[in-house]
Design a protein around this motif. Structure first.
Motif, PDB file in Angstrom:
ATOM      1  N   CYS A 275    -106.474 -43.386  -2.021  1.00  0.00           N
ATOM      2  CA  CYS A 275    -105.660 -42.636  -1.050  1.00  0.00           C
ATOM      3  C   CYS A 275    -106.492 -41.596  -0.307  1.00  0.00           C
ATOM      4  N   LEU A 276    -107.476 -41.019  -0.980  1.00  0.00           N
ATOM      5  CA  LEU A 276    -108.377 -40.078  -0.309  1.00  0.00           C
ATOM      6  C   LEU A 276    -109.222 -40.791   0.738  1.00  0.00           C
ATOM      7  N   VAL A 277    -109.659 -41.990   0.432  1.00  0.00           N
ATOM      8  CA  VAL A 277    -110.425 -42.778   1.400  1.00  0.00           C
ATOM      9  C   VAL A 277    -109.545 -43.100   2.610  1.00  0.00           C
ATOM     10  N   ILE A 278    -108.332 -43.539   2.357  1.00  0.00           N
ATOM     11  CA  ILE A 278    -107.404 -43.832   3.453  1.00  0.00           C
ATOM     12  C   ILE A 278    -107.207 -42.584   4.312  1.00  0.00           C
ATOM     13  N   SER A 279    -106.955 -41.463   3.665  1.00  0.00           N
ATOM     14  CA  SER A 279    -106.717 -40.214   4.395  1.00  0.00           C
ATOM     15  C   SER A 279    -107.936 -39.762   5.188  1.00  0.00           C
ATOM     16  N   SER A 280    -109.132 -40.075   4.687  1.00  0.00           N
ATOM     17  CA  SER A 280    -110.341 -39.693   5.430  1.00  0.00           C
ATOM     18  C   SER A 280    -110.398 -40.403   6.777  1.00  0.00           C
ATOM     19  N   ILE A 281    -109.696 -41.508   6.895  1.00  0.00           N
ATOM     20  CA  ILE A 281    -109.692 -42.286   8.131  1.00  0.00           C
ATOM     21  C   ILE A 281    -108.476 -41.977   8.998  1.00  0.00           C
ATOM     22  N   VAL A 282    -107.304 -41.879   8.385  1.00  0.00           N
ATOM     23  CA  VAL A 282    -106.069 -41.695   9.172  1.00  0.00           C
ATOM     24  C   VAL A 282    -105.520 -40.278   9.114  1.00  0.00           C
ATOM     25  N   GLY A 283    -106.167 -39.413   8.342  1.00  0.00           N
ATOM     26  CA  GLY A 283    -105.674 -38.052   8.168  1.00  0.00           C
ATOM     27  C   GLY A 283    -105.815 -37.192   9.410  1.00  0.00           C
ATOM     28  N   ARG A 284    -105.441 -35.964   9.250  1.00  0.00           N
ATOM     29  CA  ARG A 284    -105.461 -35.019  10.373  1.00  0.00           C
ATOM     30  C   ARG A 284    -106.142 -33.727   9.949  1.00  0.00           C
ATOM     31  N   LEU A 285    -106.705 -33.034  10.899  1.00  0.00           N
ATOM     32  CA  LEU A 285    -107.281 -31.715  10.653  1.00  0.00           C
ATOM     33  C   LEU A 285    -106.286 -30.617  11.002  1.00  0.00           C
ATOM     34  N   ASP A 286    -105.333 -30.959  11.841  1.00  0.00           N
ATOM     35  CA  ASP A 286    -104.362 -29.984  12.310  1.00  0.00           C
ATOM     36  C   ASP A 286    -103.018 -30.680  12.511  1.00  0.00           C
ATOM     37  N   PRO A 287    -101.905 -30.016  12.180  1.00  0.00           N
ATOM     38  CA  PRO A 287    -100.591 -30.636  12.348  1.00  0.00           C
ATOM     39  C   PRO A 287    -100.289 -31.094  13.777  1.00  0.00           C
ATOM     40  N   SER A 288    -100.960 -30.507  14.749  1.00  0.00           N
ATOM     41  CA  SER A 288    -100.704 -30.898  16.136  1.00  0.00           C
ATOM     42  C   SER A 288    -101.277 -32.288  16.468  1.00  0.00           C
ATOM     43  N   GLU A 289    -102.189 -32.783  15.627  1.00  0.00           N
ATOM     44  CA  GLU A 289    -102.801 -34.092  15.870  1.00  0.00           C
ATOM     45  C   GLU A 289    -101.805 -35.226  15.776  1.00  0.00           C
ATOM     46  N   LYS A 290    -101.028 -35.219  14.717  1.00  0.00           N
ATOM     47  CA  LYS A 290    -100.058 -36.280  14.463  1.00  0.00           C
ATOM     48  C   LYS A 290     -99.092 -35.805  13.396  1.00  0.00           C
ATOM     49  N   HIS A 291     -97.949 -36.436  13.351  1.00  0.00           N
ATOM     50  CA  HIS A 291     -96.967 -36.102  12.321  1.00  0.00           C
ATOM     51  C   HIS A 291     -97.437 -36.678  10.989  1.00  0.00           C
ATOM     52  N   GLN A 292     -97.155 -35.973   9.927  1.00  0.00           N
ATOM     53  CA  GLN A 292     -97.614 -36.400   8.601  1.00  0.00           C
ATOM     54  C   GLN A 292     -97.118 -37.790   8.222  1.00  0.00           C
ATOM     55  N   THR A 293     -95.979 -38.219   8.759  1.00  0.00           N
ATOM     56  CA  THR A 293     -95.482 -39.553   8.422  1.00  0.00           C
ATOM     57  C   THR A 293     -96.435 -40.653   8.886  1.00  0.00           C
ATOM     58  N   GLU A 294     -97.228 -40.380   9.912  1.00  0.00           N
ATOM     59  CA  GLU A 294     -98.219 -41.353  10.370  1.00  0.00           C
ATOM     60  C   GLU A 294     -99.331 -41.551   9.329  1.00  0.00           C
ATOM     61  N   VAL A 295     -99.580 -40.534   8.543  1.00  0.00           N
ATOM     62  CA  VAL A 295    -100.571 -40.620   7.472  1.00  0.00           C
ATOM     63  C   VAL A 295     -99.911 -41.197   6.218  1.00  0.00           C
ATOM     64  N   TYR A 296     -98.749 -40.677   5.893  1.00  0.00           N
ATOM     65  CA  TYR A 296     -98.059 -41.090   4.667  1.00  0.00           C
ATOM     66  C   TYR A 296     -97.744 -42.576   4.631  1.00  0.00           C
ATOM     67  N   LYS A 297     -97.494 -43.185   5.794  1.00  0.00           N
ATOM     68  CA  LYS A 297     -97.133 -44.603   5.780  1.00  0.00           C
ATOM     69  C   LYS A 297     -98.245 -45.441   5.153  1.00  0.00           C
ATOM     70  N   TYR A 298     -99.487 -45.070   5.379  1.00  0.00           N
ATOM     71  CA  TYR A 298    -100.607 -45.830   4.814  1.00  0.00           C
ATOM     72  C   TYR A 298    -100.787 -45.561   3.322  1.00  0.00           C
ATOM     73  N   THR A 299    -100.763 -44.298   2.938  1.00  0.00           N
ATOM     74  CA  THR A 299    -100.960 -43.988   1.521  1.00  0.00           C
ATOM     75  C   THR A 299     -99.775 -44.471   0.689  1.00  0.00           C
ATOM     76  N   HIS A 300     -98.578 -44.378   1.249  1.00  0.00           N
ATOM     77  CA  HIS A 300     -97.398 -44.869   0.520  1.00  0.00           C
ATOM     78  C   HIS A 300     -97.478 -46.383   0.336  1.00  0.00           C
ATOM     79  N   GLU A 301     -97.808 -47.079   1.405  1.00  0.00           N
ATOM     80  CA  GLU A 301     -97.896 -48.538   1.319  1.00  0.00           C
ATOM     81  C   GLU A 301     -98.987 -48.956   0.337  1.00  0.00           C
ATOM     82  N   PHE A 302    -100.129 -48.275   0.358  1.00  0.00           N
ATOM     83  CA  PHE A 302    -101.186 -48.626  -0.586  1.00  0.00           C
ATOM     84  C   PHE A 302    -100.753 -48.317  -2.018  1.00  0.00           C
TER      85      PHE A 302
END
Length: 142
Positions: free
Chosen positions: A63-90
């Protein structure tokens, strides 16, 4: 991806914990370019977070590897659900494959024994391979 599996197995055999092994194998095999501090940050997560037996380190590392690719540095980049969908599915994929996501449920052998280590290495290498395949399947890496 056999290369990632072998890298994770080798890292674990070299004394890295499950999380370090997954992150290092994916970092090297997928050429993620993670800085050394990212590797240092995962060190305490092994054994189900500091040997507590909770969330499997191989799953955490994935999940850390996934987040390193799809994660965000700031909340303004994207909504957290855009990140969670990948980690949840994995997480769901991992749990379906292994039957659990908790370290102590996945490996009921005595911690530190050769048998425990052998089983942990197998789970770690499979998880690294799974996350590599997952990232490729989703078009997140080449």
């Amino acid at each position: 991806m056999k290369e990632i599996y072998d890298l994770a197995e080798q890292y674990h055999n070299d004394g890295n914990n499950c999380v370090e092994s997954v992150v290092k194998a994916c970092n090297d095999g997928l050429e993620l370019g993670l800085p050394d501090v990212a590797i240092r940050m995962v060190s305490g997560m092994g054994g189900g977070i500091g040997r507590s037996g909770c969330v499997c380190g191989a799953l955490s590392g994935s999940c850390l590897v996934i987040s390193s690719i799809v994660g965000r540095l700031d909340p303004s980049e994207k909504h957290q659900t855009e990140v969670y969908k990948y980690t949840h599915e994995f997480h769901e994929r991992f749990t379906k494959h292994f039957g659990a996501s908790c370290c102590r449920a996945l490996n009921r052998l005595s911690f530190g024994t050769p048998e425990y280590r052998t089983k942990c290495i197998k789970i770690t290498a499979e998880a690294a391979d799974m996350v590599s395949d997952y990232l490729q399947e989703k078009g997140l890496v080449k």
